[in-house]
Design a protein around this motif. Structure first.
Motif, short mmCIF file in Angstrom:
data_model
loop_
_atom_site.label_atom_id
_atom_site.label_comp_id
_atom_site.label_asym_id
_atom_site.label_seq_id
_atom_site.Cartn_x
_atom_site.Cartn_y
_atom_site.Cartn_z
N LEU A 28 23.32 4.08 -2.08
CA LEU A 28 22.41 3.41 -2.81
C LEU A 28 20.95 4.06 -2.57
N ASP A 29 20.40 4.58 -3.81
CA ASP A 29 19.08 4.88 -3.80
C ASP A 29 18.31 4.15 -4.29
N ALA A 30 17.69 3.05 -3.55
CA ALA A 30 16.96 1.86 -4.04
C ALA A 30 15.53 2.33 -4.27
N CYS A 31 15.24 1.74 -5.40
CA CYS A 31 13.84 2.35 -6.08
C CYS A 31 13.81 3.74 -6.05
N CYS A 32 14.97 4.26 -7.08
CA CYS A 32 14.92 5.67 -7.42
C CYS A 32 13.82 6.39 -7.82
N GLY A 33 12.78 5.71 -8.78
CA GLY A 33 12.04 6.25 -9.40
C GLY A 33 12.45 7.54 -10.19
N GLY A 34 11.81 8.46 -10.28
CA GLY A 34 12.04 9.86 -10.94
C GLY A 34 13.30 10.57 -10.61
N GLY A 35 13.96 10.04 -9.53
CA GLY A 35 15.30 10.64 -9.39
C GLY A 35 15.36 12.06 -8.43
N ARG A 36 14.41 12.15 -7.56
CA ARG A 36 14.19 13.35 -6.77
C ARG A 36 15.52 13.28 -5.79
N GLY A 37 15.75 12.08 -5.36
CA GLY A 37 16.55 11.85 -4.24
C GLY A 37 18.02 11.82 -4.82
N LEU A 38 18.18 11.38 -6.14
CA LEU A 38 19.41 11.27 -6.87
C LEU A 38 20.05 12.86 -7.16
N LEU A 39 19.03 13.90 -7.30
CA LEU A 39 19.68 15.02 -7.50
C LEU A 39 20.42 15.76 -6.24
N HIS A 40 19.77 15.16 -4.91
CA HIS A 40 20.77 15.88 -3.61
C HIS A 40 21.68 14.73 -3.19
N ASP A 76 16.19 -5.54 -10.08
CA ASP A 76 15.15 -6.24 -9.09
C ASP A 76 15.67 -5.74 -7.91
N ILE A 77 15.34 -5.19 -6.75
CA ILE A 77 15.75 -4.87 -5.44
C ILE A 77 15.75 -6.16 -4.86
N CYS A 78 15.18 -7.09 -5.13
CA CYS A 78 15.29 -8.39 -4.41
C CYS A 78 16.25 -9.15 -4.93
N GLU A 79 17.03 -8.74 -6.03
CA GLU A 79 18.38 -9.38 -6.34
C GLU A 79 19.25 -8.38 -6.96
N LEU A 80 19.92 -7.49 -5.87
CA LEU A 80 20.62 -6.77 -6.14
C LEU A 80 22.06 -7.12 -6.90
N PRO A 81 22.71 -6.54 -7.95
CA PRO A 81 23.92 -6.87 -8.46
C PRO A 81 25.19 -6.42 -7.85
N PHE A 82 25.23 -6.34 -6.60
CA PHE A 82 26.40 -5.66 -5.92
C PHE A 82 26.64 -6.71 -4.93
#
Length: 178
Positions: A28-40, A76-82
């Motif tokens: 889980l990349d929480a608050c992924c924003g522009g996706g920098r972490g997602l690339l890795h 919303d990270i305060c109500e994750l759908p997982f």
């Protein structure tokens, strides 16, 4: 590509983990924003879920078209759908301090993280506060000058080991409250 390798190594060092730790994991990349972490993380993990409350997830949807193991969700990270105990690894880079309730966001991350899962997050400190400006930054610069990234990583790992019992206690307190 050399810059990709360096960037991925820096990503793992920032999370205080290794590339191998991601292998065959659900992340889980929480608050992924522009996706920098997602690339890795998509290059390292089996499945990656990037979540953000903003419409940024729609702006970076092209990433999920190129990576079959990436799923982007606006929520919303305060109500994750997982469901509970879903993720092996959860991380958030420089975002949780923006939440209206840091505690609620962290509680949700802990809820969806497996018991033996790993969590990593970083937050900004208040800009130019005395402690950061006069103590932390000069020490960090000295360690970087003398020992480079490996020195900073070593010191960060030591601090993490010292802090780990406090985070486990914090997690237990969350569990007891629910």
């Amino acid at each position: 590509h050399i810059s990709d390798t360096f960037s991925r190594r820096f990503f793992c060092e920032e999370l205080q983990t290794s590339s191998e730790a991601f292998r065959e994991k659900v992340v889980l990349d929480a608050c992924c924003g522009g996706g920098r972490g997602l690339l890795h993380s998509t290059a390292l993990a089996a499945l990656v879920f990037g979540i953000d409350i903003s419409e940024t997830v729609y702006q970076i949807h092209h990433l999920s078209e190129k990576r079959a193991n990436l799923f982007l969700i606006q929520c919303d990270i305060c109500e994750l759908p997982f469901r509970d105990d879903f993720f092996d690894i959860a991380y958030s880079q420089r975002a949780l301090h923006h939440l209206p309730s840091f505690e609620t966001g962290l509680r949700e991350i802990v809820r969806v993280l497996k018991d033996e899962g790993d969590i990593s997050f970083s937050v900004y400190s208040r800009e130019n506060n005395f402690f950061m400006k006069c103590i932390v930054e000069p020490i960090r610069h000295a360690i970087d000058y003398l020992f480079g990234v490996k020195g900073i990583s070593f010191v960060s790992n030591c601090i993490s080991c010292i802090m780990l019992p406090f985070f486990k206690t914090y997690s237990m307190i969350f569990s007891e409250r629910n």
